[in-house]
Design an enzyme around this catalytic site. Structure first.
Site, PDB file in Angstrom:
ATOM      1  N   SER A 139       8.122 -40.847 -11.401  1.00 22.24           N
ATOM      2  CA  SER A 139       7.777 -40.654  -9.991  1.00 22.24           C
ATOM      3  C   SER A 139       7.562 -42.022  -9.362  1.00 22.24           C
ATOM      4  O   SER A 139       7.138 -42.967 -10.045  1.00 22.24           O
ATOM      5  CB  SER A 139       6.493 -39.827  -9.847  1.00 22.24           C
ATOM      6  OG  SER A 139       6.045 -39.815  -8.503  1.00 22.24           O
ATOM      7  N   TYR A 152      -2.240 -38.589 -12.112  1.00 19.45           N
ATOM      8  CA  TYR A 152      -0.797 -38.459 -11.939  1.00 19.45           C
ATOM      9  C   TYR A 152      -0.124 -39.826 -11.897  1.00 19.45           C
ATOM     10  O   TYR A 152       0.889 -40.051 -12.571  1.00 19.45           O
ATOM     11  CB  TYR A 152      -0.503 -37.682 -10.658  1.00 19.45           C
ATOM     12  CG  TYR A 152       0.962 -37.382 -10.445  1.00 19.45           C
ATOM     13  CD1 TYR A 152       1.606 -36.430 -11.224  1.00 19.45           C
ATOM     14  CD2 TYR A 152       1.691 -38.045  -9.462  1.00 19.45           C
ATOM     15  CE1 TYR A 152       2.955 -36.148 -11.041  1.00 19.45           C
ATOM     16  CE2 TYR A 152       3.037 -37.769  -9.267  1.00 19.45           C
ATOM     17  CZ  TYR A 152       3.662 -36.814 -10.055  1.00 19.45           C
ATOM     18  OH  TYR A 152       5.004 -36.545  -9.864  1.00 19.45           O
TER      19      TYR A 152
END
Length: 258
Positions: A139, A152
């Site tokens: 990501s 995350y």
């Protein structure tokens, strides 16, 4: 025989979009997820024949579960030509809250240990064959940390570094390791975000670009490319400027807020 792709997190979002794109390209599908019923319903709705796909029940946070799914794929469908470790979770955290430490542990178990465990059953077989692609879904959030999103961001930074390490290890074998870093994609993971999401993409558009990058054997690709430029610029900012820029930014929902 047609090529085979193994995809985790295939019951929705990016995983499902990737499954459809590979099906359109004539590949056979090995689809792994906890919610196998949703995959079966989707496959029937799309008119996939039983010879075109197989579904494997697996929880990537459980090492034995995902490793067993990989072994079952090898036994039933053979050695995949591509393995896409897509399954992941994204939950906001506050380190001062005890229950959020458990969220951090679960995030790493899913996004990192689960990714390695997804690859594990296939490495030896791919190396013996001398070909294949192991694809880690990272990501842009792994490029620089975001307030309230430490679990995350850290896990996706780890995905990027892990895949880079694995790429070096497997380079002589003919097995490619590809890191794909999505920006903001319109999926259940992002729809509750309380902040702006520039360059938001539809899953099918992401899947098309990811498919092309994987087929090209790219070692690392940010999709869309505009988010890659933004991330690199943010990486170059001095910490005081970066911290000021993000001051007051809405945070990701924590588990208790969902």
């Amino acid at each position: 025989m047609d090529k085979l792709v193994f995809i985790t997190g295939a019951s929705s979002g990016i995983g499902q979009a990737l499954a459809w794109r590979y099906h359109q390209a004539g590949w056979r599908l090995a689809l792994a997820a906890r919610r196998t019923g949703e995959i079966e319903n989707w496959a029937r709705a799309q008119g996939l024949g039983p010879d075109r796909y197989a579904v494997y029940a697996a929880d990537v946070a459980d090492t034995q579960s995902i490793a067993a799914a990989g072994q079952a794929c090898l036994a039933r469908q053979g050695v995949p030509d591509a393995v896409i470790a897509n399954a992941g979770i994204s939950v906001g955290v506050d380190t001062a809250v005890r229950e959020d430490i458990d969220v951090i542990a679960r995030t790493f178990a899913t996004n990192n240990v689960g990714l390695a465990a997804t690859f594990h059953p296939f490495v030896e077989a791919m190396v013996s064959r001398g070909s294949g692609a192991l694809v880690g879904i990272g990501s842009v959030a792994g490029i620089r940390g975001l307030p309230g999103h430490g679990a995350y961001c850290a896990s996706k930074a780890a995905v990027i570094s892990y895949c880079e390490s694995l790429r070096g290890e497997l380079r002589p074998s003919g097995v490619k390791v590809v890191t794909i870093c999505p920006g903001y994609i319109d999926t259940p993971l992002t729809r509750q975000n309380r902040y702006s999401m520039p360059f938001l993409m539809q899953p099918q558009d992401f899947a098309e670009r990811a498919f092309r990058a994987i087929e090209a054997g790219a070692s690392y690709r940010v999709i869309p490319w505009q988010m890659g430029v933004v991330a690199k610029l943010l990486r170059m900012l001095p910490n005081p400027i970066y911290d000021k820029l993000l001051a007051g930014r809405p945070r990701k929902h924590r588990q208790s807020q969902q």
